[in-house]
Write a protein that holds these residues in place. Structure first.
Motif, PDB file in Angstrom:
ATOM      1  N   SER A  84      59.203  28.091-108.169  1.00 51.56           N
ATOM      2  CA  SER A  84      58.730  26.589-108.190  1.00 51.56           C
ATOM      3  C   SER A  84      59.674  25.951-107.659  1.00 51.56           C
ATOM      4  CB  SER A  84      58.393  26.276-109.663  1.00 51.56           C
ATOM      5  OG  SER A  84      57.345  27.033-110.046  1.00 51.56           O
ATOM      6  N   VAL A  85      61.117  26.407-107.376  1.00 54.67           N
ATOM      7  CA  VAL A  85      62.115  25.375-107.004  1.00 54.67           C
ATOM      8  C   VAL A  85      62.702  25.955-105.673  1.00 54.67           C
ATOM      9  CG1 VAL A  85      62.695  24.945-109.498  1.00 54.67           C
ATOM     10  CG2 VAL A  85      63.840  26.580-108.240  1.00 54.67           C
ATOM     11  N   PRO A  86      63.204  24.998-104.681  1.00 55.33           N
ATOM     12  CA  PRO A  86      64.000  25.390-103.706  1.00 55.33           C
ATOM     13  C   PRO A  86      65.156  25.995-103.807  1.00 55.33           C
ATOM     14  CG  PRO A  86      64.159  23.030-104.039  1.00 55.33           C
ATOM     15  CD  PRO A  86      63.225  23.573-105.101  1.00 55.33           C
ATOM     16  N   ILE A 139      60.723  18.197-109.929  1.00 61.59           N
ATOM     17  CA  ILE A 139      60.196  19.485-109.713  1.00 61.59           C
ATOM     18  C   ILE A 139      60.120  20.020-111.039  1.00 61.59           C
ATOM     19  CG2 ILE A 139      61.503  22.007-109.434  1.00 61.59           C
ATOM     20  CD1 ILE A 139      63.205  20.393-107.268  1.00 61.59           C
ATOM     21  N   ALA A 140      60.674  19.539-112.363  1.00 64.31           N
ATOM     22  CA  ALA A 140      60.259  19.973-113.444  1.00 64.31           C
ATOM     23  C   ALA A 140      58.942  19.755-113.755  1.00 64.31           C
ATOM     24  CB  ALA A 140      61.290  19.367-114.411  1.00 64.31           C
ATOM     25  N   GLY A 141      58.199  18.853-113.283  1.00 63.75           N
ATOM     26  CA  GLY A 141      57.079  18.085-113.649  1.00 63.75           C
ATOM     27  C   GLY A 141      55.785  19.073-112.802  1.00 63.75           C
ATOM     28  N   ARG A 142      56.341  20.102-112.192  1.00 61.53           N
ATOM     29  CA  ARG A 142      55.546  20.952-111.393  1.00 61.53           C
ATOM     30  C   ARG A 142      54.745  21.937-112.563  1.00 61.53           C
ATOM     31  NH1 ARG A 142      59.020  22.511-106.032  1.00 61.53           N
ATOM     32  NH2 ARG A 142      58.585  20.463-104.836  1.00 61.53           N
ATOM     33  N   PHE A 198      56.160  25.141-113.382  1.00 60.25           N
ATOM     34  CA  PHE A 198      57.407  25.139-113.738  1.00 60.25           C
ATOM     35  C   PHE A 198      57.536  24.889-115.457  1.00 60.25           C
ATOM     36  CE2 PHE A 198      61.710  23.561-114.948  1.00 60.25           C
ATOM     37  CZ  PHE A 198      62.296  24.383-113.922  1.00 60.25           C
ATOM     38  N   TRP A 199      56.736  23.666-115.578  1.00 59.04           N
ATOM     39  CA  TRP A 199      57.079  23.192-117.062  1.00 59.04           C
ATOM     40  C   TRP A 199      56.078  24.168-117.994  1.00 59.04           C
ATOM     41  CZ3 TRP A 199      53.437  21.479-120.382  1.00 59.04           C
ATOM     42  CH2 TRP A 199      52.139  20.957-120.040  1.00 59.04           C
TER      43      TRP A 199
END
Length: 539
Positions: free
Chosen positions: A393-395, A268-271, A274-275
């Motif tokens: 960007s996260v659930p 998820i952090a690699g989206r 997001f990052w």
């Protein structure tokens, strides 16, 4: 979980029941952390005089709160996701009370540093949980508006801290600034208990405790290494802290890729939304907090503002954040996060250029106030899209990860930028003062001990000036010039960081339509992944 034990995916409503009361409660809880974070800066000159502190110790007092918060926020955010966000909210707010009392009555500056770190740990429980609850309880445009209000009012309250602290320092001793949040903490506890929902889409997954410990070691090692980098004869300590940070960082990355339930989901952090947003936010908040840290000392030490004048000087920044943040939310919806972030970065870049060029020994207030207007406008535009992109960007079950990262934007950014700018201020001040001593006709009369005191901090130089009244004017003049030399170095690095962040956003953050497509794709992917979990079902 449903009664049958199956996993539920609960999509937040536009707003929860009694939404205004819930949001007000969360903002008041955040206000406790925000005020505790900001009250120390204006008191630093008074603390330095009270304890004859070195500039490095003053840096640690200023950064200690951010350090405690940044080091713990990921771990505590995961604990809140699993065991209950409201519980963590209440515990963190309650713990802030003894932390403030210890800071207010600290017998020496070492205890004060410890108290500030403890206060940061209490904020690590409460502050990120407020954003996690907003993410879990609101959806769509309602969430964007709630985040904008949370960001604007939280930032505004935070920056009222210097004003309140300055007024207290006019009448009471330095420790009074740490007691200001106690009544607010009592109100926050009652409101959170009465109005915040007991549960909001918590995760049923176990917490990755090893990952949590590694994250604490990583952040603590990094921030402390930066702070001690300019201290003479501390090379071994700095090297040890760097090794701890590197080993912890590598181990954390290895652990998160292999843990069945990672503390920090690197996928998820690699989206991209997001990052890149996380890095952008770190630079925005770090630059704002770093400049506030330096400028409060500049106003009192160089321009001889009283504490209340120095605190009040920052009001244009507060006003602009409060005015601009709601407009930022509308701009995010119409033009996208990328455009809004770049507008904010433009104002921040201009602010640091202005400080570098026009903040000197005889600057008038309009030159000071205009820089704060630029900083407030920049932070007001950039703060909302940075947080919005993270949470979108996260659930929902990973709301703690998003809120923890949003908090890291401010507190890791603040800790790192304050540390870097503080180290440059310390090194630049000491170097310039040493050069002034060498160039002085009386240099042979200056003992090594006196030189050490003169180069330790501005407060120490003032004390030496009082002890040697015949040289007082020369010492104070040299101290002011040395401070200006150091703060120019700090502002230059801040300017470079802002330029780097703007380039990152310009080239790597998606335009509005691409951003919306990515966020919709992430949502679909997360729903499908949750449905495929053993025993899982979409609701």
């Amino acid at each position: 979980m449903s009664k049958s034990g199956a996993l539920r995916i609960d999509v937040p409503h536009e707003a929860p029941a009694r939404a205004p009361l819930v949001l007000t409660s969360l903002i008041v809880v955040a206000a406790v952390a925000n005020l505790n974070l900001s009250v120390a800066n204006v008191a630093l000159p008074a603390i330095g005089k009270a304890f004859d502190s070195s500039q490095t110790t003053l840096n640690l007092i200023a950064v200690g709160y951010s350090l405690g918060l940044a080091a713990s926020v990921l771990y505590l955010g995961a604990i809140g996701d699993r065991y209950g966000r409201k519980l963590l909210l209440l515990l963190g707010t309650a713990l802030s009370v003894p932390a403030c009392v210890l800071a207010a009555y600290a017998p020496n500056d070492t205890v004060l540093v410890v108290a500030r770190i403890l206060g940061g740990l209490s904020a690590g429980m409460a502050y990120p949980t407020t954003l996690a609850l907003i993410t879990a309880l609101w959806a769509g445009p309602g969430r964007t508006k709630a985040i904008a209000l949370w960001s604007a009012l939280g930032g505004g309250i935070s920056l009222l801290g210097p004003v309140i602290a300055g007024a207290l320092l006019e009448r009471f001793y330095w420790g009074s600034v740490f007691l200001v949040t106690l009544p607010l903490a009592a109100v926050a506890l009652v409101m959170a208990l009465l109005f915040v929902p007991a549960h909001a889409n918590e995760s049923a997954e176990p917490v990755d405790n090893l990952g949590g410990i590694l994250s604490v070691l990583l952040v603590a090692g990094l921030v402390l290494a930066i702070n001690f980098a300019a201290v003479p004869d501390q090379g071994d300590l700095v090297a040890g802290l760097v090794v701890i940070a590197l080993v912890a960082g590598a181990s954390f990355s290895w652990r998160q890729r292999r843990a069945p339930n990672p503390l920090y989901d690197l996928h998820i952090a690699g989206r991209r939304t997001f990052w890149v947003a996380a890095c952008a936010g770190i630079i925005v908040y770090g630059s704002m907090m770093g400049s506030a840290f330096i400028s409060q000392q500049y106003l009192q030490n160089v321009l001889e503002y009283s504490p209340v004048e120095a605190g009040a000087a920052i009001l244009p920044l507060v006003v602009m954040i409060v005015l601009v943040a709601p407009r930022s939310a509308k701009l995010v919806e119409t033009r996208g996060a990328r455009t809004t972030l770049l507008i904010g970065y433009t104002f921040l870049f201009l602010a640091f250029v202005w400080m570098l060029l026009f903040w000197g020994e005889d600057s008038s207030y309009w030159q000071i106030g205009f820089a704060y207007v630029l900083i407030g406008t920049g932070a007001g535009f950039a703060g909302t899209p940075a947080s919005h992109s993270l949470t979108g960007s996260v659930p929902v079950r990973r709301a703690g990860m998003a809120s923890g990262t949003a908090d890291l934007q401010r507190d890791l950014g603040g800790a790192v930028m304050q540390s870097i700018m503080g180290v440059l201020l310390t090194a630049g001040y000491a170097s310039a003062f040493s050069a002034a001593i060498v160039a002085s006709p009386e240099s042979t009369d200056v003992s090594d001990q006196v030189q050490s005191e003169l180069t330790k901090s501005f407060a120490s130089a003032e004390q030496v000036a009082q002890q040697h009244p015949e040289y007082a004017d020369q010492i104070v003049a040299a101290a002011r010039q040395s401070f200006l030399h150091g703060d120019d170095s700090a502002y230059t690095v801040g300017l470079a960081a802002i330029a780097l962040g703007a380039l990152l956003i310009f080239f790597l953050f998606p335009h509005r339509d691409a951003e919306r497509e990515l966020l919709q794709g992430y949502y679909t992917e997360d729903c499908a992944a949750a449905t495929e979990r053993p025993g899982g079902r979409k609701t």
